[in-house]
Design a protein around this motif. Structure first.
Motif, short mmCIF file in Angstrom:
data_model
loop_
_atom_site.label_atom_id
_atom_site.label_comp_id
_atom_site.label_asym_id
_atom_site.label_seq_id
_atom_site.Cartn_x
_atom_site.Cartn_y
_atom_site.Cartn_z
N PRO A 74 0.82 -1.23 0.00
CA PRO A 74 0.00 0.00 0.00
C PRO A 74 0.85 1.27 0.00
CG PRO A 74 -0.08 -1.09 2.15
CD PRO A 74 0.57 -2.06 1.20
N GLY A 75 2.02 1.19 0.62
CA GLY A 75 2.90 2.36 0.64
C GLY A 75 3.38 2.74 -0.75
N ALA A 76 3.57 1.74 -1.62
CA ALA A 76 4.00 2.02 -2.99
C ALA A 76 2.90 2.71 -3.78
CB ALA A 76 4.41 0.72 -3.68
N VAL A 77 1.64 2.33 -3.50
CA VAL A 77 0.51 3.00 -4.15
C VAL A 77 0.40 4.44 -3.68
CG1 VAL A 77 -1.99 2.98 -4.45
CG2 VAL A 77 -0.73 0.82 -4.46
N VAL A 78 0.59 4.65 -2.39
CA VAL A 78 0.60 6.01 -1.84
C VAL A 78 1.71 6.83 -2.49
CG1 VAL A 78 0.96 7.40 0.24
CG2 VAL A 78 -0.44 5.33 0.34
N GLY A 79 2.86 6.19 -2.71
CA GLY A 79 3.98 6.87 -3.36
C GLY A 79 3.63 7.32 -4.76
N GLU A 80 2.90 6.48 -5.51
CA GLU A 80 2.46 6.89 -6.86
C GLU A 80 1.46 8.03 -6.77
OE1 GLU A 80 2.56 4.00 -10.41
OE2 GLU A 80 1.39 2.98 -8.87
N TRP A 81 0.57 7.96 -5.76
CA TRP A 81 -0.42 9.02 -5.60
C TRP A 81 0.25 10.36 -5.31
CZ3 TRP A 81 -5.38 9.78 -6.60
CH2 TRP A 81 -6.03 10.86 -6.00
N LYS A 82 1.38 10.33 -4.62
CA LYS A 82 2.10 11.55 -4.29
C LYS A 82 3.03 12.00 -5.42
CE LYS A 82 2.01 10.91 0.74
NZ LYS A 82 2.83 10.73 1.97
N HIS A 83 3.19 11.16 -6.43
CA HIS A 83 4.06 11.50 -7.56
C HIS A 83 3.35 12.56 -8.42
CE1 HIS A 83 6.39 11.07 -11.26
NE2 HIS A 83 7.30 10.42 -10.57
N PRO A 84 4.01 13.67 -8.74
CA PRO A 84 3.33 14.77 -9.45
C PRO A 84 2.86 14.41 -10.86
CG PRO A 84 5.70 15.16 -9.33
CD PRO A 84 5.41 14.00 -8.43
N VAL A 85 3.46 13.40 -11.48
CA VAL A 85 3.05 12.99 -12.82
C VAL A 85 2.08 11.81 -12.77
CG1 VAL A 85 3.84 12.08 -15.04
CG2 VAL A 85 5.16 13.87 -13.89
N ARG A 86 2.43 10.78 -12.00
CA ARG A 86 1.61 9.56 -11.97
C ARG A 86 0.25 9.80 -11.31
NH1 ARG A 86 5.28 4.11 -11.22
NH2 ARG A 86 6.51 4.41 -13.14
N LEU A 87 0.14 10.83 -10.51
CA LEU A 87 -1.14 11.17 -9.89
C LEU A 87 -2.25 11.27 -10.94
CD1 LEU A 87 -2.93 12.36 -7.56
CD2 LEU A 87 -1.99 14.60 -8.18
N SER A 88 -1.95 11.86 -12.09
CA SER A 88 -2.95 12.08 -13.12
C SER A 88 -3.40 10.80 -13.81
CB SER A 88 -2.41 13.06 -14.17
OG SER A 88 -2.14 14.32 -13.59
N PHE A 89 -2.65 9.72 -13.64
CA PHE A 89 -2.99 8.47 -14.31
C PHE A 89 -3.95 7.60 -13.51
CE2 PHE A 89 0.83 9.67 -16.61
CZ PHE A 89 0.53 9.29 -17.91
N PHE A 90 -4.21 7.92 -12.25
CA PHE A 90 -5.12 7.09 -11.46
C PHE A 90 -6.53 7.04 -12.05
CE2 PHE A 90 -1.79 7.07 -8.31
CZ PHE A 90 -2.00 5.88 -7.62
N PRO A 91 -7.08 8.15 -12.57
CA PRO A 91 -8.40 8.04 -13.19
C PRO A 91 -8.43 7.21 -14.47
CG PRO A 91 -7.99 10.28 -12.48
CD PRO A 91 -6.68 9.55 -12.38
N ALA A 92 -7.28 6.79 -14.98
CA ALA A 92 -7.29 5.86 -16.11
C ALA A 92 -7.97 4.55 -15.71
CB ALA A 92 -5.86 5.58 -16.59
N ILE A 93 -8.00 4.25 -14.41
CA ILE A 93 -8.69 3.05 -13.92
C ILE A 93 -10.19 3.18 -14.15
CG2 ILE A 93 -9.14 1.59 -11.91
CD1 ILE A 93 -6.48 2.64 -10.72
N SER A 94 -10.76 4.30 -13.67
CA SER A 94 -12.20 4.50 -13.82
C SER A 94 -12.58 4.71 -15.28
CB SER A 94 -12.66 5.69 -12.98
OG SER A 94 -11.86 6.84 -13.23
N ILE A 95 -11.74 5.40 -16.04
CA ILE A 95 -12.03 5.62 -17.46
C ILE A 95 -12.02 4.30 -18.22
CG2 ILE A 95 -11.13 6.65 -19.60
CD1 ILE A 95 -10.28 9.06 -17.88
N SER A 96 -11.12 3.39 -17.85
CA SER A 96 -11.10 2.06 -18.47
C SER A 96 -12.42 1.35 -18.24
CB SER A 96 -9.95 1.23 -17.90
OG SER A 96 -8.69 1.78 -18.23
#
Length: 325
Positions: A74-96
């Motif tokens: 879970p910490g690695a997921v939090v790390g991606e969420w805090k990443h200034p670029v990868r943050l924007s890719f999380f909604p690719a899950i819902s869009i998929s």
């Protein structure tokens, strides 16, 4: 000399990246574009059906992998969420999920409804969460801004495509409104960043293609909300998509020479969106020109997806995916 275990890069589930969902978006777009091509040229439905099942399998595989990462690291997921670029890719899950709902609509309405409801709710949550991050206490620099920022907010325009035929008209208007408002806001910011600041880093250059998606998807959604009629605003959206397609085509030869990264999947869905929009415009107006545009874009899209699948498989076999940055 053989690398020791300590010297080898750490790979695996911990570094399973959220941008992998861009692959699902691209394959979903190809499935929908192929279906529109089949309808336009009377080709039956075998090709889009095969693509649909393949895309669904890829979604389950990637989704299962990311869920396993969330549970184990879970910490690695939090790390991606805090990443200034990868943050924007999380909604690719819902869009998929929303795109799969569109593709499922004519095959299984109950499954399509379930996918749409979950995808819509997740898109709402992620949109609020990401925008709150943008305007909250975190400090974002101009160099962090890139076209991938369209995904969280402007991606809302996808909701009406399945939402309207499923009967959720007012909800669809809400998401369409959010998407269009943020398209104007972010388009202004992104163009300013591209013109007046440093060029995008190499790995983010492919995200330039995302400029095509908002007006192309917006046109298809507007067509749903407008009862299938094409008005002046619909034509503005369609022609804006063609403008950005032309701009991107000028940049494409330079982009494809760059070293491969998962961000290259950003090339796929926007071209699919322009293809679908062209076929839909042709279907409503009877325009042979737009039907031809759709065919040309579909052929290009198939070539792009084939190249991306090959390069992704090659990178995976070489151990260049799921590694720390």
């Amino acid at each position: 000399m053989t690398e020791t275990t300590q010297e080898m890069p750490e790979r695996g589930l911990r570094h399973y990246p959220v941008p992998l969902f861009g692959m699902v978006m691209g394959l979903s777009g190809l499935t929908l574009a192929m279906r529109q091509g089949e309808l336009a040229y009377g080709l039956g439905g075998a090709m889009s059906m095969a693509l649909y099942f393949f895309t669904f399998a890829v979604f389950l595989l990637i989704g299962g992998g990311y869920l396993a990462k969330l549970i184990k690291y879970p910490g690695a997921v939090v790390g991606e969420w805090k990443h200034p670029v990868r943050l924007s890719f999380f909604p690719a899950i819902s869009i998929s999920m929303l795109l799969l709902a569109v593709a499922t609509l004519e095959r299984n309405e109950s499954l399509a409804t379930g996918l749409w409801l979950v995808g819509m709710a997740l898109q709402f949550v992620l949109t609020i969460a990401v925008i709150s991050n943008w305007i909250g206490t975190r400090s974002f620099q101009h160099g962090m801004l890139n076209p991938a920022w369209f995904i969280p907010a402007v991606g809302n325009v996808i909701v009406p495509i399945a939402g309207v035929p499923l009967g959720y008209v007012e909800l669809s208007w809400y998401f369409m409104s959010v998407g269009l408002v943020f398209w104007i806001i972010l388009l202004t910011l992104v163009i300013n960043r591209l013109v007046f600041h440093d060029p995008l880093p190499g790995k983010l250059q492919p995200t330039l293609v995302i400029l095509i998606a908002p007006p192309a998807v917006g046109f298809v959604a507007w067509l749903r909300l407008n009862g299938g009629d094409i008005d002046a605003f619909g034509r503005i959206l369609m022609n804006s998509a063609y403008l950005f397609t032309a701009i991107v085509l000028v940049q494409l030869p330079r982009i494809v020479r760059l070293d491969f990264a998962l961000s290259f999947w950003a090339l796929s869905f926007p071209f699919a969106a322009a293809t679908i929009a062209s076929f839909r415009f042709a279907a409503v107006t009877g325009s042979a020109t737009h039907k031809l545009f759709g065919l040309i874009l579909l052929v290009a899209l198939v070539a792009i997806i084939a190249a991306l699948l090959y390069r992704t498989a090659k990178a995976a076999l070489a151990g260049k995916i799921c590694i720390p940055e």
